[in-house]
Write a protein that holds these residues in place. Structure first.
Motif, PDB file in Angstrom:
ATOM      1  N   LYS A 298      29.597  42.057  35.470  1.00 19.14           N
ATOM      2  CA  LYS A 298      30.705  41.773  36.009  1.00 19.14           C
ATOM      3  C   LYS A 298      31.836  42.270  35.242  1.00 19.14           C
ATOM      4  CE  LYS A 298      29.052  37.160  37.749  1.00 19.14           C
ATOM      5  NZ  LYS A 298      29.274  35.867  37.688  1.00 19.14           N
ATOM      6  N   GLY A 303      30.607  43.476  39.459  1.00 17.99           N
ATOM      7  CA  GLY A 303      29.506  42.741  39.995  1.00 17.99           C
ATOM      8  C   GLY A 303      28.262  43.026  39.381  1.00 17.99           C
ATOM      9  N   THR A 304      27.215  42.273  39.775  1.00 19.07           N
ATOM     10  CA  THR A 304      25.691  42.414  38.958  1.00 19.07           C
ATOM     11  C   THR A 304      24.664  42.906  40.045  1.00 19.07           C
ATOM     12  OG1 THR A 304      25.320  40.072  40.163  1.00 19.07           O
ATOM     13  CG2 THR A 304      26.311  40.133  37.895  1.00 19.07           C
ATOM     14  N   HIS A 322      29.267  44.976  46.423  1.00 21.01           N
ATOM     15  CA  HIS A 322      29.400  45.233  45.041  1.00 21.01           C
ATOM     16  C   HIS A 322      29.615  46.767  44.881  1.00 21.01           C
ATOM     17  CE1 HIS A 322      27.964  41.377  43.026  1.00 21.01           C
ATOM     18  NE2 HIS A 322      28.218  41.269  44.381  1.00 21.01           N
TER      19      HIS A 322
END
Length: 534
Positions: A298, A303-304, A322
């Motif tokens: 993140k 984001g992941t 993302h």
């Protein structure tokens, strides 16, 4: 040359054109990194970060380098962030409403920039500032004819530098004095990356990543200890009464070593029993490691889902969101880096080699961060929009498609003319007509007689084929529709189609097709006879 100043108003000194500034500080080059990540604790980490805020960057720089070297996840995510800049095209743009002289100056700068040595490596080294907050590259110059050009850019460790105690943005080269040396204007490319607002010493991403890095190290260490203790069976040594201390020590050494060596000896009369391993689970440690890595993703990429899947919330739609965040970060990185290149590379080239250049209207280095529409989608949408009455500029369409407008006299692609057909004759009808003609020739060559009978045209046979095949096709469609309505997911649809395949017989469809082709062939032969009689 001493009367020239850089974009910050600092005088340009001749020394930077002949030798690197760091060459006069040999002791800095011989320093070894201290690797403060070894035995790192929360108290020590706090002390390192606090020292950096007061201008001492050495320990913080060493820690940040260790983090990328030892943590594979940080290394992977930072590599994505850094190398994304290499995917962008760049250009040196002339000022708006450029005069002929400004156009010539821009063309020269564009040529010099294209000849810079290892420019991609320079960009990667500059992006090291995303983690550290700044990235210093020392510049060496050489003379090519009458033009002064940069010969090399060498990344220097952040540990060589310090800031003033009263000004966290004033970067200095360490020389043993309290305030250090100011950097020579022509001697450095210093990219300062602002991941967040604040002083240079606190602007890098690694300041935020240091804490999950620390917690992850604790969890990895604890997991290793868990596997060593709870993953192996308990070895219990037993000795008889009257055993001497020396014999007890021998038994203890055998018990301790047998777990790793899988072999050992003990005195006669003693025994080693293997009990079940103690009960426990590795899940808390893995959960903590996963949380740390998600936090790192993140921080670095916003984001992941572009880094890993969690198996629960990872969807294509969320991944696209993302990716949008990642593009925003790329645009930000590109703009910050372009500003550094304009200040520390383009401006010196211009000041040294273009006498009398107007400092108010400089050419500008820019990365192309535009995203272009998909050509398939654009080609389908534009005709419909034009048919609906929208007035779409040609320049806008070329820009959205990333297709340059042709220069005067330049060859362009043109649409090929569609093949001509007889009115009302489809491709299938044309093919069957040709087949019938061939059969007619073959029939006459063998002396076979043809029976004159009313034959429908090939086009009519196509219609008849559709009519005869309709019941079979409709039955297939009904079966598939019923399957899709009853299925709960795509896996059930796939399995249902495999189950339906044996029941969806094609004999009726094949018979209708064969009849239509036969009739079309006879129609072709009849046409040949009609032409012969005429």
């Amino acid at each position: 040359m001493t009367n020239l100043v850089d974009s910050r108003g600092r005088p340009l000194h001749r020394e930077a054109l002949h030798e690197p500034q760091s060459a006069r500080l040999g002791w800095v080059r011989r320093e070894w990194a201290e690797h403060p990540s070894r035995g790192l604790t929360p108290q020590r980490l706090h002390h390192i970060l606090e020292d950096a805020e007061q201008g001492n960057l050495t320990a913080q720089a060493d820690l940040f380098s260790d983090m990328e070297e030892k943590d594979g996840h940080i290394m992977s995510e930072m590599a994505k962030r850094k190398r994304a800049i290499l995917t962008l095209d760049w250009e040196v743009h002339e000022p708006a409403g450029a005069t002929p002289q400004e156009k010539r100056d821009t063309a020269m700068l564009r040529e010099w920039m294209s000849e810079l040595p290892a420019f991609d490596e320079l960009l990667l080294d500059c992006m090291d500032a995303a983690g550290h907050g700044f990235a210093p590259m020392e510049t060496e110059w050489h003379q090519v004819g009458s033009v002064a050009l940069q010969r090399s850019f060498t990344h220097r460790p952040q540990r060589w530098f310090q800031t003033l105690q009263h000004d966290g943005n004033a970067l200095r080269l360490r020389d043993g004095s309290a305030e250090g040396q100011a950097l020579w204007p022509l001697g450095w490319v210093v990219h300062q990356h602002k991941a967040r607002s604040g002083y240079l010493t606190r602007a890098g991403l690694h300041r935020t990543l240091a804490w999950p890095y620390l917690f992850k190290n604790y969890s990895v260490r604890d997991l290793a200890e868990f596997l060593e203790i709870y993953g192996l069976p308990l070895r219990l040594g037993k000795y008889p009464a009257g055993t001497t201390e020396r014999e007890k020590a021998t038994l203890l050494a055998a018990v301790a070593g047998i777990g790793h060596n899988a072999a050992g000896i003990i005195p006669d009369g003693m025994a080693i029993d293997f009990e079940n391993a103690a009960q426990g689970t590795q899940e808390p440690f893995e959960a903590m490691i996963a949380w740390c890595e998600r936090t790192q993703s993140k921080v670095i990429l916003g984001g992941t889902l572009t880094s890993q899947a969690d198996g629960k919330s990872s969807t294509n739609a969320l991944g696209n969101v993302h990716n949008e965040v990642r593009h925003d970060l790329l645009v930000s990185d590109a703009r910050q880096l372009a500003a550094t290149i304009n200040r520390d590379i383009v401006a010196p080239l211009r000041l040294l080699n273009i006498p009398g250049a107007d400092g108010r209207r400089p050419p500008e280095f820019r990365f192309d961060t535009r995203r272009f529409d998909d050509l398939r989608t654009l080609s389908q949408a534009l005709p419909r929009l034009v048919d609906a009455g929208m007035q779409i500029p040609v320049d806008w369409a070329h820009e959205r498609a990333n297709i340059p407008k042709p220069a005067a006299g330049q060859a362009v692609l043109v649409r090929l003319a569609a093949p001509t057909q007889q009115p009302g004759q489809s491709e299938l009808a044309a093919a069957t007509s040709q087949l019938g003609a061939a059969l007619a020739v073959l029939s006459r060559s063998t002396g076979a007689a043809l029976v004159a009978r009313p034959i429908a045209t090939a086009t009519g046979q196509v219609d008849r084929l559709a009519s005869d095949a309709a019941p079979t096709l409709n039955d297939w469609i009904d079966q598939v529709r019923d399957l899709v309505e009853r299925a709960k997911n795509l896996s059930e649809v796939r399995e249902g189609l495999l189950a339906l395949a044996p029941d969806m017989r094609i004999e009726d469809y094949a018979a209708a097709l064969a009849e239509a082709l036969t009739a079309a062939a006879l129609a072709g032969r009849a046409d040949i006879l009609d032409e012969a009689r005429a």
